[in-house]
Design a protein around this motif. Structure first.
Motif, PDB file in Angstrom:
ATOM      1  N   ALA A  35     -22.312  45.187  38.114  1.00 48.31           N
ATOM      2  CA  ALA A  35     -21.878  43.884  38.630  1.00 48.31           C
ATOM      3  C   ALA A  35     -20.364  43.853  38.812  1.00 48.31           C
ATOM      4  N   GLU A  36     -19.621  44.460  37.881  1.00 46.52           N
ATOM      5  CA  GLU A  36     -18.159  44.532  37.981  1.00 46.52           C
ATOM      6  C   GLU A  36     -17.748  45.313  39.230  1.00 46.52           C
ATOM      7  N   ARG A 108     -10.751  51.364  49.351  1.00 48.47           N
ATOM      8  CA  ARG A 108     -11.695  50.456  48.692  1.00 48.47           C
ATOM      9  C   ARG A 108     -12.291  51.114  47.447  1.00 48.47           C
ATOM     10  N   PHE A 109     -12.660  52.382  47.587  1.00 44.37           N
ATOM     11  CA  PHE A 109     -13.271  53.083  46.453  1.00 44.37           C
ATOM     12  C   PHE A 109     -12.284  53.212  45.301  1.00 44.37           C
ATOM     13  N   ALA A 110     -11.023  53.555  45.591  1.00 47.99           N
ATOM     14  CA  ALA A 110     -10.003  53.667  44.550  1.00 47.99           C
ATOM     15  C   ALA A 110      -9.773  52.314  43.874  1.00 47.99           C
ATOM     16  N   TYR A 111      -9.856  51.245  44.640  1.00 49.42           N
ATOM     17  CA  TYR A 111      -9.698  49.894  44.087  1.00 49.42           C
ATOM     18  C   TYR A 111     -10.831  49.591  43.111  1.00 49.42           C
ATOM     19  N   VAL A 112     -12.061  49.975  43.476  1.00 45.47           N
ATOM     20  CA  VAL A 112     -13.217  49.751  42.601  1.00 45.47           C
ATOM     21  C   VAL A 112     -13.052  50.553  41.305  1.00 45.47           C
ATOM     22  N   VAL A 113     -12.645  51.816  41.433  1.00 45.00           N
ATOM     23  CA  VAL A 113     -12.455  52.647  40.233  1.00 45.00           C
ATOM     24  C   VAL A 113     -11.379  52.043  39.339  1.00 45.00           C
ATOM     25  N   SER A 114     -10.301  51.533  39.941  1.00 49.63           N
ATOM     26  CA  SER A 114      -9.237  50.923  39.138  1.00 49.63           C
ATOM     27  C   SER A 114      -9.746  49.666  38.433  1.00 49.63           C
ATOM     28  N   ALA A 115     -10.642  48.918  39.080  1.00 47.54           N
ATOM     29  CA  ALA A 115     -11.220  47.734  38.433  1.00 47.54           C
ATOM     30  C   ALA A 115     -12.022  48.127  37.201  1.00 47.54           C
ATOM     31  N   LEU A 116     -12.684  49.276  37.272  1.00 44.65           N
ATOM     32  CA  LEU A 116     -13.508  49.747  36.157  1.00 44.65           C
ATOM     33  C   LEU A 116     -12.670  50.406  35.062  1.00 44.65           C
ATOM     34  N   ALA A 117     -11.464  50.855  35.420  1.00 43.03           N
ATOM     35  CA  ALA A 117     -10.554  51.438  34.421  1.00 43.03           C
ATOM     36  C   ALA A 117      -9.591  50.359  33.946  1.00 43.03           C
ATOM     37  N   SER A 118     -10.151  49.295  33.375  1.00 41.39           N
ATOM     38  CA  SER A 118      -9.321  48.172  32.951  1.00 41.39           C
ATOM     39  C   SER A 118      -9.993  47.431  31.802  1.00 41.39           C
ATOM     40  N   GLN A 119      -9.341  46.371  31.370  1.00 39.45           N
ATOM     41  CA  GLN A 119      -9.803  45.608  30.220  1.00 39.45           C
ATOM     42  C   GLN A 119     -11.203  45.032  30.405  1.00 39.45           C
ATOM     43  N   GLY A 120     -11.603  44.811  31.667  1.00 44.00           N
ATOM     44  CA  GLY A 120     -12.943  44.291  31.913  1.00 44.00           C
ATOM     45  C   GLY A 120     -14.025  45.193  31.338  1.00 44.00           C
TER      46      GLY A 120
END
Length: 287
Positions: A35-36, A108-120
């Motif tokens: 979902a993230e 876009r893919f790098a942005y998604v990976v960065s979202a997953l490599a975070s506090q979330g």
């Protein structure tokens, strides 16, 4: 807990809670992280290199991207956080370049990976673990956070972990701090793959683990809800047997030791009386 039989120990409230978390841990993380990733795809703004949360977190945790390491606090120590953030974003994009086609697709893919490599991701990991902050809280600054990002073929493998060791206090959620021994530790981690497909971003959780050891200042293991807080889930090799032996064999051994001691006491008393009589007879004979 004192007075409980070995079987009741294994069926304690705490052990049942751990079993429930262990059963649901991987599937829960799968749903939360997928979902993230889907939200990040929808929210992707053209021209943005990093997800806002990752942009905040990149110098608050240890990151390994391929063979490059970005240590916690390293950007601040270098004196130019913005320059280090740009270098971080460039290296992350380079790791993702072969995972999808086109400039916009890579961005876009790098942005998604960065979202997953975070506090979330750390928040989701904590919520999916028995040892998470919803039950056990640690002092501020005790937790060390790490992310490892590596490409394998056309997918990114991401490992996220949070760990604390050597802390001297903890608390149950919403309660006062309690002193503990510095040999206590808490470790939680999740490994997953991220791939860009024709149907969108596909995420798969590969492994999810947690380990907790809470020890009182006198080095006794903390027992909560009838369950010893000294475990690894899923169990490491040989841990299941040693845990069973500690929790089940030891009480049984103690019980039989007590029985044997009670049985031997009168025998020892008789032997001492007999030995004393022999000594008295010898003394009389010598006299």
């Amino acid at each position: 807990a004192p007075g409980m039989t070995p079987c009741r120990r294994r069926a304690s409230v705490g052990s049942r809670r751990l079993a429930d978390f262990a059963t649901a841990r991987t599937s829960k993380l799968q749903a939360l992280l997928q979902a993230e990733a889907s939200r990040a795809v929808e929210d992707f703004p053209l021209g943005c290199e990093l997800h806002p949360q990752c942009a905040k977190d990149f110098d608050r945790a240890d990151f390994t991207i391929g063979d490059d390491i970005f240590v916690c606090g390293g950007a601040a120590e270098a004196g130019d956080v913005d320059a280090e953030r740009r270098r971080f974003a460039k290296r992350l994009r380079a790791e993702c370049e072969l995972c999808c086609a086109g400039e916009e697709g890579v961005a876009r893919f790098a942005y998604v990976v960065s979202a997953l490599a975070s506090q979330g991701t750390m928040a989701h990991l904590g919520s999916a673990c028995f040892s998470g902050p919803h039950t056990y809280s640690l002092p501020g600054g005790a937790m060390e956070v790490r992310y490892t990002i590596r490409r394998r073929d056309r997918a990114i493998l991401l490992e996220a972990s949070r760990a604390a060791e050597g802390f001297s206090s903890f608390s149950l959620a919403g309660e006062d701090e309690i002193a503990c021994h510095s040999s206590s530790f808490l470790r939680e981690s999740v490994d997953f793959s991220v791939q860009s497909t024709t149907e969108g971003i596909k995420l798969e959780v590969l492994h999810a683990r947690e380990a907790l050891r809470l020890v009182w200042p006198d080095q006794r293991v903390v027992v909560h809800d009838g369950f010893e807080l000294d475990f690894c889930s899923p169990p490491s090799e040989g841990q299941s047997w040693s845990s069973w032996r500690r929790r089940c064999y030891s009480p049984v051994f103690d019980m039989f030791s007590g029985i044997a001691s009670a049985f031997m006491r009168p025998l020892v008393a008789v032997a001492r009386f007999a030995l004393r009589s022999v000594r008295d007879d010898r003394k009389k004979h010598i006299d």
